[in-house]
Design an enzyme around this catalytic site. Structure first.
Site, PDB file in Angstrom:
ATOM      1  N   ALA A   1       0.845  -1.192   0.000  1.00  0.00           N
ATOM      2  CA  ALA A   1       0.000   0.000   0.000  1.00  0.00           C
ATOM      3  C   ALA A   1       0.880   1.242   0.000  1.00  0.00           C
ATOM      4  O   ALA A   1       2.091   1.153  -0.195  1.00  0.00           O
ATOM      5  CB  ALA A   1      -0.914  -0.018   1.220  1.00  0.00           C
ATOM      6  N   ASN A   2       0.301   2.400   0.196  1.00  0.00           N
ATOM      7  CA  ASN A   2       1.068   3.644   0.299  1.00  0.00           C
ATOM      8  C   ASN A   2       0.370   4.573   1.291  1.00  0.00           C
ATOM      9  O   ASN A   2      -0.675   4.233   1.832  1.00  0.00           O
ATOM     10  CB  ASN A   2       1.244   4.298  -1.083  1.00  0.00           C
ATOM     11  CG  ASN A   2      -0.088   4.665  -1.704  1.00  0.00           C
ATOM     12  OD1 ASN A   2      -0.797   5.531  -1.210  1.00  0.00           O
ATOM     13  ND2 ASN A   2      -0.455   3.977  -2.784  1.00  0.00           N
ATOM     14  N   ARG A   3       0.962   5.734   1.525  1.00  0.00           N
ATOM     15  CA  ARG A   3       0.504   6.621   2.594  1.00  0.00           C
ATOM     16  C   ARG A   3      -0.657   7.536   2.212  1.00  0.00           C
ATOM     17  O   ARG A   3      -0.988   8.447   2.956  1.00  0.00           O
ATOM     18  CB  ARG A   3       1.656   7.493   3.088  1.00  0.00           C
ATOM     19  CG  ARG A   3       2.770   6.722   3.750  1.00  0.00           C
ATOM     20  CD  ARG A   3       3.794   7.670   4.350  1.00  0.00           C
ATOM     21  NE  ARG A   3       5.020   6.982   4.676  1.00  0.00           N
ATOM     22  CZ  ARG A   3       5.187   6.226   5.760  1.00  0.00           C
ATOM     23  NH1 ARG A   3       4.193   6.091   6.625  1.00  0.00           N
ATOM     24  NH2 ARG A   3       6.324   5.621   5.962  1.00  0.00           N
TER      25      ARG A   3
END
Ligand code: CTP
Ligand code: CA
Length: 228
Positions: free
Chosen positions: A33-35
């Site tokens: 995932a990412n932020r």
């Protein structure tokens, strides 16, 4: 103020907005995932709805509430996000604010990956995800008449973003400096340089402002575009 109040300059326009991260599964319990928080995309969907547009928000996994007056389609992966966006075409306006994972895991495991005990570490292989913004920018007769993307860059922000706009074929790119000195990825504020064409004379530089204010500025700009 209440959703039904105020002028409705985008009444009759259909909009699709992408927001949030995507999750790309590794096995049944793990993902990449990412932020991305989804704050910017959700704020844009809310403002478009407030301006009277018929809005579908295609969102990856976020912890935000659904914006008022907006149809929300929840997805997990980039491939699901693309299918959901294509399902909303034709539309007049598309805004791609999602932080789509560039790669997915090529072979997702059906069972949880286990430590082998002999120190062998699994090697993940990746495949490139579809580019949603580029795909809808070249969707032929189904192409929304206004396609807007974002470009999060940490260096040479405007040059990279202009190249990105040309490569993907969208109309506008909102370039966003997420370098260490601004640190805005996932934060509350954005410093936007709008690239409105290959000619820099069409550029606009917006002062650093909240994501809600960016959403208002963008919807005002979209309204002017359709009324001129
Ligand atoms: N985007 C998309 N689908 C992807 C990747 C990006 O729709 N698979 C959209 C984003 O929503 C954003 C724009 O494309 O509007 C730019 O995303 P960005 O990650 O900055 O561009 P990339 O082309 O992926 O280039 P890079 O990450 O290498 O800078
Ligand atoms: Ca990317």
């Amino acid at each position: 103020f209440a959703l039904q109040d105020g002028p409705k300059p985008l009444a009759g326009k259909k909009a699709v907005v992408t927001s949030g991260p995507t999750h790309e599964p590794i096995d049944p319990v793990r993902f990449i995932a990412n932020r991305s928080s989804g704050k910017q995309g959700h704020a844009i969907a809310a403002e478009l709805a407030r301006a009277g547009a018929d809005v579908t928000l295609v969102s990856g996994p976020v912890t935000l509430p659904n914006p008022a007056g907006v149809r929300v389609v929840q997805v997990e992966t980039a491939q699901e996000m693309l299918a959901a966006v294509q399902g909303q075409l034709p539309a007049d306006i598309a805004v791609c604010a999602a932080a789509v994972a560039d790669w997915r895991v090529l072979h997702r495991a059906d069972q949880k990956l286990k430590k082998t005990g002999d120190g062998v570490i699994p090697a993940l292989q990746f495949a490139e995800n579809p580019d949603i913004l580029a795909t809808i920018s070249t969707a032929g007769p189904n192409r929304p008449s206004l396609v807007v993307g974002f470009a999060a860059e940490t260096e040479n922000v405007v040059d990279h973003a202009r190249a990105k706009r040309d490569r993907k074929g969208c109309d506008w790119i909102l370039a966003n400096n997420v370098g260490p000195e601004t640190g805005t990825f996932g934060g509350d504020n954005n410093e936007i340089h709008l690239i409105g064409g290959s000619d820099p004379a069409r550029d606009e530089i917006w002062p650093r402002q909240s994501k809600t204010a960016v959403a208002r500025s963008l919807v005002a700009r979209i309204t002017r575009h359709f009324n001129s």
